[in-house]
Design a protein around this motif. Structure first.
Motif, PDB file in Angstrom:
ATOM      1  N   CYS A   1      -4.500   0.117   0.183  1.00 16.93           N
ATOM      2  CA  CYS A   1      -5.379  -0.808   0.911  1.00 16.93           C
ATOM      3  C   CYS A   1      -6.740  -0.157   1.167  1.00 16.93           C
ATOM      4  O   CYS A   1      -6.900   1.053   1.014  1.00 16.93           O
TER       5      CYS A   1
ATOM      6  N   CYS B   1      -6.770   2.708   3.845  1.00 13.86           N
ATOM      7  CA  CYS B   1      -6.152   3.965   3.399  1.00 13.86           C
ATOM      8  C   CYS B   1      -6.955   4.619   2.285  1.00 13.86           C
ATOM      9  O   CYS B   1      -6.922   5.823   2.107  1.00 13.86           O
TER      10      CYS B   1
ATOM     11  N   CYS C   1       0.853  -1.196   0.000  1.00 13.90           N
ATOM     12  CA  CYS C   1       0.000   0.000   0.000  1.00 13.90           C
ATOM     13  C   CYS C   1       0.890   1.247   0.000  1.00 13.90           C
ATOM     14  O   CYS C   1       1.848   1.337   0.758  1.00 13.90           O
TER      15      CYS C   1
ATOM     16  N   CYS D   1       0.150   3.255   3.924  1.00 15.43           N
ATOM     17  CA  CYS D   1       0.591   2.670   5.193  1.00 15.43           C
ATOM     18  C   CYS D   1       1.763   1.706   5.007  1.00 15.43           C
ATOM     19  O   CYS D   1       2.317   1.197   5.964  1.00 15.43           O
TER      20      CYS D   1
HETATM   21 ZN   LIG Z   1      -2.742   1.204   3.547  1.00 15.14          ZN
END
Ligand SMILES: [Zn+2]
Length: 253
Positions: free
Chosen positions: A182, A185, A156, A159
């Motif tokens: 993701c 996020c 991702c 994050c």
């Molecule tokens: Zn993420």
């Protein structure tokens, strides 16, 4: 006089006056070059009608009197790819790949890896060894690798979690960031493209494995759909061009 000789595939043909053609070739030895085929329109005998997409040719050019303009002096067909010529869907895919190459590579920059990829996939769809949809995904992913615009699929972009550690199957792709993101996020951002984790894993395989293994892989149906949608957006955004052949492909596909 400088003489160039190379295997070549036609990317584009333009009629020039009543007699001549100006042809953009993707060559193995010199990259993208443009040459004039004198009397190619008028005399079928001269180039024996081989100056049509998408067969592989062996060409010889010389530099003309005007500096920079190449003149096609010899051409012979080495692989005709007749099945592509006879089939409108195969032609549409081949046209899309040719347009991507034509609009993204600089003239006279040697691109052997890309030439081999293009040739290999034309050969595979010509012989019905792979579905056109799968070939199209492989072409775009490997083209992105070669061109240095590789999509980031491992983790991702926000994050930094690796996709294997992300819970659930739902992921997204943020085109502007060129990366997977993701579900947490992404937080409801509707612009990003939804992808299953399974699709991302298959695309990672296409990115990194040897081409011979990649050409044999079986894609799931949802992977084919999601990856097609993703890669067409991705290539358009990063090459920064519109592809007329993609519109054609959507019409016949
Ligand atoms: Zn993420």
């Amino acid at each position: 006089m400088k003489i160039l000789s190379s295997p070549a595939i036609i990317l584009k043909r333009i009629e020039y006056g009543d007699f001549d053609l100006i042809i953009t070739f993707f060559t193995l030895n010199y990259g993208k070059i443009t040459a004039m085929a004198k009397y190619a329109k008028k005399s079928k005998k001269r180039f024996a009608s081989v100056l049509e997409p998408f067969g592989e040719l062996n060409i010889v050019t010389t530099s003309g009197r005007n500096k920079g303009l190449l003149i096609l002096t010899e051409v012979c067909l080495s692989h005709s790819f007749m099945e592509i010529k006879k089939n409108i869907l195969k032609t549409a895919y081949a046209s899309y790949w040719a347009e991507i190459i034509n609009k993204s590579v600089e003239s006279s920059v040697i691109e052997k890896q890309l030439y081999i990829l293009f040739y290999k996939l034309l050969d595979m769809i010509d012989k019905n060894l792979i579905s056109e949809t799968a070939a199209n995904i492989i072409f775009q992913i490997r083209f992105a690798n070669i061109s240095g615009i590789k999509p980031q699929l491992e983790k991702c972009c926000k994050c930094k979690s690796e996709i294997n550690r992300i819970k659930g199957e739902k992921l997204f792709f943020d085109i502007e960031k060129g990366s997977v993101i993701c579900e947490n996020c992404n937080s409801g951002n509707k612009k990003n493209i939804p992808l299953f984790k399974g699709t991302v894993k298959q695309l990672l395989w296409v990115q990194d494995k040897e081409i011979e293994k990649v050409l044999k892989m079986k894609f799931t149906e949802y992977c084919l759909q999601q990856a097609t949608n993703l890669m067409e957006h991705f290539i358009g955004y990063y090459v920064g061009k519109e592809f007329n052949s993609l519109k054609f492909l959507k019409e016949v596909g």
